[in-house]
Enzyme design. Structure first.
Site, PDB file in Angstrom:
ATOM      1  N   GLY A 173       0.807  -1.221   0.000  1.00  0.00           N
ATOM      2  CA  GLY A 173       0.000   0.000   0.000  1.00  0.00           C
ATOM      3  C   GLY A 173       0.833   1.260   0.000  1.00  0.00           C
ATOM      4  N   GLY A 174       2.051   1.185  -0.572  1.00  0.00           N
ATOM      5  CA  GLY A 174       2.873   2.380  -0.711  1.00  0.00           C
ATOM      6  C   GLY A 174       2.350   3.259  -1.830  1.00  0.00           C
ATOM      7  CD  GLU A 193       1.509  -1.543   3.700  1.00  0.00           C
ATOM      8  OE1 GLU A 193       2.482  -1.604   4.467  1.00  0.00           O
ATOM      9  OE2 GLU A 193       1.618  -1.473   2.460  1.00  0.00           O
ATOM     10  NE  ARG A 236      11.066   1.528  -9.928  1.00  0.00           N
ATOM     11  CZ  ARG A 236      10.462   0.947 -10.968  1.00  0.00           C
ATOM     12  NH1 ARG A 236       9.223   0.512 -10.865  1.00  0.00           N
ATOM     13  NH2 ARG A 236      11.098   0.811 -12.116  1.00  0.00           N
ATOM     14  CG  HIS A 249     -10.318  35.801  -3.169  1.00  0.00           C
ATOM     15  ND1 HIS A 249     -10.464  34.762  -2.285  1.00  0.00           N
ATOM     16  CD2 HIS A 249     -11.572  36.207  -3.508  1.00  0.00           C
ATOM     17  CE1 HIS A 249     -11.757  34.557  -2.074  1.00  0.00           C
ATOM     18  NE2 HIS A 249     -12.452  35.431  -2.817  1.00  0.00           N
TER      19      HIS A 249
END
Length: 368
Positions: A81-82, A103, A171, A344
């Site tokens: 769940g990264g 996870e 990775r 704004h």
């Protein structure tokens, strides 16, 4: 290609292998020429980590295959769940797939503050994503139609079946194989990351390494920054890396971004901290866009007001974080942010209002 050509960069396609400290060979289908060099920058990137119980192939996917599916699956399991698992899992959920995220830790996006990730998890559940935390994925069995994953939570065995399994557990640096770093004596650590100094120099001074193959976050903008520093060092400039203002961004819904220190990290560094969160709900632009969930949190030194860090969760968090990165880089204070007139109605006003909140005089929120 146009930029390379315009800067007179020659491109040689193939697989590279270092022969010695000043020579490399490039292999392709037709030839294997040798090239001599005075300096080299290694930027071979990374690849998805493959787990033995979940070998890539068939219905078990890495992030690479997940981005190339020919159709939207009816269901998908995500291990991890990264940021990659969260982004792709949420993407497929919005396309209509039934997604289950498994996870190992107690929350998705464990690198971010829980008050940020809770908003992401809330939105995930709105689209039907099932989040299983504190879980250990154990095995997978696939057929030509689906894949079943067995996992355990608190010692209880469970299983789930879906069309595909996506494995996103990190990775691995591309420094192994036939690149030849070991042959020429470039030092790497036990995880395969090339050891470099503050300019990206390896153990061989005229060979540099950048990006996912050196330690730190695997981020494209980090690699680009390191590449600039290495090129400047080769050109004789005194450039060095400074990761103090390196932003981290996750493109979930809502987006999450962070730069500098979190409140906890600032305290651990010895700062006497003051911090505050201004909600998107207090911003007219966010409300009009129907994206009133989220906040901007600014962390500052209590005595000087020096901006130390910022965390944002909400619409366009990936763009808003740049102003805070600049503030930290230039040594700006809360007063500097508060006195900067923001147009704004814009989301950028939330940054100004957050600074005013931390200073103790917010206008568009009741603070007691």
């Amino acid at each position: 290609a146009g930029l390379l050509k315009g800067n007179k960069v020659e491109v040689f396609n193939g697989e590279c292998m270092f022969i010695n400290e000043n020579e490399a060979r490039v292999f392709n289908d037709h030839e294997s020429p040798r090239y001599k060099f005075k300096n080299a920058i290694i930027a071979t990137g990374s690849r998805p980590i493959e787990l033995k119980p979940f070998p890539f192939g068939g219905r078990i996917l890495s992030s690479t295959e997940a981005l190339n599916l020919p159709e939207v699956p009816k269901s998908m399991i995500v291990i991890g769940g990264g940021y990659i698992g969260a982004e792709l899992g949420q993407m497929y959920s919005k396309f209509g797939a039934k997604v289950t995220i498994i996870e190992g830790l107690d929350t998705v996006l464990p690198g971010f503050d829980k008050d940020m990730t809770s908003l992401v998890a809330k939105n995930m559940k709105k689209t039907g994503i099932e989040i299983v935390t504190g879980a250990k994925a154990e095995s997978a069995e696939q057929t030509d139609k689906d894949v079943t994953v067995k996992y355990s939570v608190n010692g209880e065995s469970k299983e789930v079946t879906a069309d595909y399994l996506l494995v996103t557990v990190g990775r691995r640096p591309n420094t192994d194989g036939e690149l030849g770093l070991d042959m020429i004596g470039v030092d790497v650590d036990e995880r395969g990351f090339v050891k470099v100094d503050h300019q990206g120099r390896t153990s061989i001074p005229h060979i540099f390494a950048i990006g996912d193959i050196v330690s730190g976050l695997a981020l494209a903008h980090k690699a680009s920054y390191e590449g600039k520093v290495a090129a400047e060092a080769i050109a004789g400039q005194p450039s060095v890396v400074d990761y103090k203002c390196m932003p981290a961004v996750v493109f979930t819904d809502p987006e999450c971004s962070s730069v500098g220190y979190t409140e906890k990290e600032a305290k651990e560094k010895g700062y006497k901290v003051k911090a505050g969160k201004f909600p998107y709900a207090g911003n007219g632009r966010a409300v009009s866009l129907n994206h009133a969930e989220g906040f901007v949190k600014i962390v500052a030194d209590e005595e000087s007001g020096l901006v130390l860090g910022c965390q944002i969760v909400g619409l366009e968090a990936s763009n808003l974080i740049a102003e805070l990165g600049l503030a930290i880089e230039m040594g700006a204070t809360l007063e500097d942010l508060a006195l900067t007139i923001h147009a704004h109605p814009t989301l950028g006003e939330i940054v100004m209002e957050a600074a005013e909140l931390v200073m103790g005089h917010p206008i568009h929120i009741i603070s007691r």
